[in-house]
Design a protein around this motif. Structure first.
Motif, short mmCIF file in Angstrom:
data_model
loop_
_atom_site.label_atom_id
_atom_site.label_comp_id
_atom_site.label_asym_id
_atom_site.label_seq_id
_atom_site.Cartn_x
_atom_site.Cartn_y
_atom_site.Cartn_z
N LEU A 161 0.91 -1.41 0.05
CA LEU A 161 0.09 0.10 -0.17
C LEU A 161 0.71 1.26 0.00
CD1 LEU A 161 -2.74 1.34 0.05
CD2 LEU A 161 -2.82 1.12 2.74
N LEU A 162 2.06 1.23 0.75
CA LEU A 162 2.72 2.48 0.80
C LEU A 162 3.54 2.53 -0.58
CD1 LEU A 162 4.36 2.27 4.17
CD2 LEU A 162 2.45 3.49 3.79
N GLU A 163 3.84 1.59 -1.12
CA GLU A 163 4.66 1.62 -2.45
C GLU A 163 3.68 2.07 -3.40
OE1 GLU A 163 6.69 -1.29 -5.51
OE2 GLU A 163 5.92 -2.28 -3.73
N GLN A 164 2.48 1.55 -3.61
CA GLN A 164 1.51 2.24 -4.45
C GLN A 164 1.25 3.69 -4.30
OE1 GLN A 164 -1.96 -0.39 -4.01
NE2 GLN A 164 -1.28 -1.86 -5.31
N THR A 165 0.88 4.24 -3.01
CA THR A 165 0.82 5.55 -2.71
C THR A 165 1.97 6.43 -3.06
OG1 THR A 165 -0.52 4.75 -0.80
CG2 THR A 165 0.09 7.15 -0.76
N LEU A 166 3.07 5.99 -2.96
CA LEU A 166 4.39 6.64 -3.26
C LEU A 166 4.63 6.91 -4.71
CD1 LEU A 166 6.58 7.88 -1.68
CD2 LEU A 166 8.15 5.93 -2.09
N LYS A 167 3.86 5.73 -5.37
CA LYS A 167 3.94 5.52 -6.91
C LYS A 167 2.88 6.60 -7.52
CE LYS A 167 3.44 2.68 -10.80
NZ LYS A 167 3.37 1.24 -11.46
N ASN A 168 1.63 6.65 -6.98
CA ASN A 168 0.58 7.60 -7.59
C ASN A 168 0.34 8.70 -7.08
OD1 ASN A 168 -0.54 4.97 -8.69
ND2 ASN A 168 -1.68 4.47 -6.81
#
Length: 875
Positions: free
Chosen positions: A85-92
């Motif tokens: 979830l943190l990885e997707q947030t950082l990407k988006n």
């Protein structure tokens, strides 16, 4: 003269009064236009700062909402899901340069960054933002700092994690301020104006001069900023001591506590008014001068004829008619029209007003467009938020399903482990008696050749069953993730020689060349799990011997490379000239319980050796590989990078001579086991070697006998009724007079954890059942420091053996051919029956019959054929 002066004065007064009135009206119109223009500038400045404040406030509100939403998802997620979830947030969301998850003590337990050093396990409990969210349980924005990730100014947004009404940690996001910089650039009023944002201490967060931001300059010295820090939204003129100039500006305090400020030089803000005043003054002076000049000329044109007329009238009054002449009074033809000039001036002012109105309309339309764009962005953000919430719900459902599946799998694995542990104990306990007595009886001098062969069959069958149990347990441990490597210093040369000596004992019946070939100079010793490495090599060597009837089986060891002085990469290879495999068969051999090749050969194995070997090699950091061709042989090999070790211990080759005693005074051994057959196995193995043996059938009896008999060593079964071996060992270790007594814990379980628990209970060593006599005696000799006495072969026995071999009488050639045919057909039972009949007719065939029945009773077709062919060749 008086009349002329009076007339000129009267006319001049009549001309000046309307002129002055017109000029005053002109100046009023000019000042009105200037005031309108100046008001437009100030209104535009206020509109700009309000827009900038709204953009900044919306940016922080959206960040807070996003962090709060992510926080809600993280609370019920597993570490892997949290990381994703943190990885997707950082990407988006590019606004974040890093995301951290802190536990309740302020330690970083999860992180996601684009670049920069890792902060995992770093203690951030002393940071102000952590203490703030811990105490208030509210969102908090930190003071600005230079980010280690981007080397740019950034702030930290910290959100408390509340679970069951308790503070359990914080979600921290490192927020870059690039977007604020963009807002400022778009809100610039003019080249001389400055818009900037400061924090609660007056330090710059965004400014057109980026270098000032990186230096974190403090703008608190400005009077306007001081108003904002006091919580006052204000618009005022003030003096900038740093730049030594008067400024006009506005300040707005947004909910986060930050200040949005817009300033411009007062001279710039008042420039339109100043220009109009100067223009009006010049125009006024010029207009007055021209007016006076023109009016003077016109007054002269008017007063001269009138003066001439008055003079003529005076002459006529005096009777001087000859001096009076009529002159044309045409000097009044040129009159300057002030109305026309004033009309042009009014038209110019009206044109300026229309221009300003158009500029205000265009700027208003631009601001409305920006507002619509921001509304669209807010709608997109809300849509993404809803999408993320939907994904979070699905992720939560998937997590719950996975957790339930994991719980079921864990329960199944635990049940399987418990079952295998119990079954291992139940199977290995009777095997201890079977293999123990087989080894004891084989050492009896009165055993006949046929009985010895039968004991070999019993021992081999028992060891085969033991291998199957061990392989299944190893596979279960690996699959359950309970397998651990235990590296120890190992001398390579001795290890390889000892391994080959074990396999050579198993190839006595085959005419194979079996050997070990080092391919390069080897390091003296390495750190490796000796037991598991030997298990891998023996599995590969046993497979090679099993599927190779002629030729060779070679164990090779090569140093591939030495990456550094502390480790070496070694290649282990087993090369054979056996039956080989097809590519399709190679795809199956590493699967559990899969076997390929001859049906008879398959029956000799469990189908687990290669599967376990493959997983053991992978656990050591290597990859088991194979190259094979049908009818040409196979090569199994793997590479391991192992640490080098300096060892002073000496390892000797394994001795296989029979132990018949030991030097020195008799030693006392107490055998403790609740199973009678286990006690009798130990008694029959140890007593003939000169040991004094006492026995106990439970832990309590063992304690009492140990105190009264004072044994040198205790063989302690760990699982017994009344008092277990664990309890008995702990009690014995507390008895001062038994401190020097050695204790070997025994158990029918083969799990490593059992051996560890046995040693923790106070035992000096652990020995699993069924016991191997050589291993048990080696362990006892090591603990009691014994010097063993081995049985030495005598010359008489060698001669007797040679004579026996030369006295072998074989049947007639017809019988041999007949039995050879039966063997080729696989009918070994008929051969065994006919051999017994032949023995009853003529006892001289006893040695021959005994020898051939050694192969027929073991149902070894190939060895039977080879045995008969040897005699047929001699015939």
């Amino acid at each position: 003269m008086t009349t002329k002066h009076t007339l000129r004065t009267a006319l001049l007064q009549m001309a000046i009064i309307p002129a002055v009135g017109a000029m005053l009206m002109f100046i009023g119109v000019i000042l009105l236009g200037g005031w309108l223009l100046q008001n437009d500038v100030l209104v535009y400045q206020k509109l700009s700062i309000n827009t900038l404040a709204q953009q900044s406030e919306l940016y922080l509100d959206s960040t807070s909402q996003l962090m709060t939403m992510i926080n809600g998802v993280l609370v019920n997620s597993s570490p892997a899901e949290q990381n994703k979830l943190l990885e997707q947030t950082l990407k988006n969301y590019p606004r974040f340069t890093a995301l951290y998850l802190l536990d309740q003590d302020g330690k970083v337990v999860l992180e996601q960054t684009y670049q920069g050093r890792s902060l995992l396990n770093l203690d951030l409990s002393g940071e102000k933002y952590f203490r703030q969210v811990q105490n208030t349980e509210k969102i908090f924005y930190s003071d600005p700092f230079i980010s280690l990730t981007t080397n740019q100014i950034a702030v930290t947004c910290a959100v408390p994690i509340i679970y069951n009404n308790e503070f359990t940690g914080a979600l921290v996001g490192e927020l870059n301020l690039n977007q604020l910089q963009i807002f400022i650039e778009k809100s610039t009023i003019s080249e001389e104006s400055r818009s900037f944002i400061v924090d609660r201490q007056g330090r710059l967060l965004a400014h057109p001069e980026n270098q000032w931001v990186q230096e974190q300059r403090n703008m608190g010295y400005l009077a306007l900023v001081q108003d904002g820090l006091a919580g006052i939204n204000n618009f005022r003129f003030f003096f900038d001591e740093m730049q030594a100039t008067w400024l006009v500006g506005s300040v707005v305090v947004i909910p986060s506590g930050w200040l949005v400020v817009t300033t411009q030089p007062a001279i710039v803000a008042g420039r339109p008014l100043i220009i109009l005043i100067i223009f009006s003054g010049v125009a006024f002076i010029v207009s007055v001068g021209l007016f006076l000049f023109v009016q003077g000329r016109r007054l002269g044109q008017i007063t001269r004829p009138i003066s001439a007329l008055v003079d003529k009238a005076n002459l006529l009054a005096q009777g001087k008619y000859s001096e009076v002449t009529l002159e044309q009074l045409s000097e009044f033809a040129e009159i300057i029209s002030l109305e026309q000039s004033f009309a042009h001036m009014v038209e110019a002012v009206q044109e300026r007003d229309r221009f300003l109105e158009q500029r205000v309309a265009e700027r208003t339309e631009q601001l409305e467009h920006q507002a619509r764009t921001m509304e669209m962005q807010a709608a997109e953000l809300e849509e993404k938020t809803m999408e993320l919430e939907s994904q979070a719900v699905k992720l939560k459902e998937t997590t719950e399903i996975a957790e339930r599946a994991k719980e079921k799998a864990d329960q199944a694995n635990q049940a399987k482990s418990d079952f295998l542990s119990r079954m291992s104990h139940e199977l290995r306990t009777p095997l201890n008696g079977i293999l123990g007595y087989a080894q004891i009886l084989k050492n009896d001098a009165d055993v006949t050749r046929k009985q010895a062969d039968g004991l070999d069959v019993i021992q081999q069958s028992g060891e085969h069953l033991l291998t199957l149990i061990t392989d299944i347990l190893d596979l279960a441990k690996i699959e359950a993730g309970r397998f651990e490597l235990m590296p120890t210093p190992v001398k390579l040369e001795n290890f390889m020689q000892n391994t080959m000596s074990i396999i050579q004992m198993r190839t006595d019946k085959k005419r194979l060349e079996v050997g070990y070939q080092p391919q390069s100079v080897l390091p003296e010793a390495v750190l490796v799990d000796e037991k598991r490495l030997r298990q891998i090599l023996l599995n590969l060597l046993n497979n090679a011997v099993k599927f190779t009837e002629a030729g060779h089986v070679i164990l090779q060891l090569t140093v591939v490379s030495i990456p550094d002085p502390k480790q070496a990469t070694l290649r282990f290879a087993v090369v054979d000239t056996g039956t080989g495999m097809t590519p399709a068969q190679i795809q199956l051999i590493f699967k559990p319980f899969e076997q390929v090749g001859d049906i008879k050969k398959r029956a000799e194995g469990t189908g687990l050796g290669l599967a376990i070997s493959k997983q053991l090699v992978e656990a050591m950091g290597g990859q088991l590989q194979v190259e094979s061709e049908p009818d040409k042989g196979s090569t199994f090999w793997f590479e391991l990078t192992l640490p080098l070790a300096n060892v002073s211990l000496t390892q000797t080759a394994i001795k296989h001579e029979r132990i018949i005693g030991y030097e020195g005074e008799p030693r006392k051994i107490l055998v403790v086991d609740d199973k009678l057959h286990n006690r009798m196995v130990f008694l029959n193995i140890l007593q003939p070697l000169g040991f004094e043996i006492a026995m106990a059938e439970d832990g309590q009896e063992a304690i009492e006998k140990a105190k009264s008999w004072m044994p040198n060593l205790i063989l302690m079964d760990m699982i017994m009724p009344i008092k277990t071996g664990f309890e008995a060992t702990q009690t014995i270790r507390k008895i001062p007079m038994l401190k020097s007594t050695m204790i070997i814990g025994t158990s029918a379980s083969s799990f490593e954890k059992d051996g560890e628990e046995v040693k923790l209970a106070g035992c000096d060593a652990f020995m699993s059942k069924p016991v191997h006599v050589e291993n048990m005696l080696s362990l006892i000799g090591e603990l009691l420091h014994l010097q063993w006495i081995y049985q030495q072969p005598t010359a008489d026995s060698s001669i007797a053996n040679n004579e026996a071999s030369t006295q072998l009488v074989c049947p007639a050639i017809e019988i041999l051919n007949h039995w050879h045919t039966l063997a080729m057909e696989g009918d070994l039972l008929t051969i065994e029956d006919e051999a017994n009949g032949l023995l009853q007719k003529d006892p001289q065939y006893a040695p021959f019959v005994e020898e051939i029945q050694k192969y027929t009773s073991a149902m070894d077709i190939e060895e039977t054929i080879r045995f008969l062919e040897g005699f047929l060749t001699e015939k």
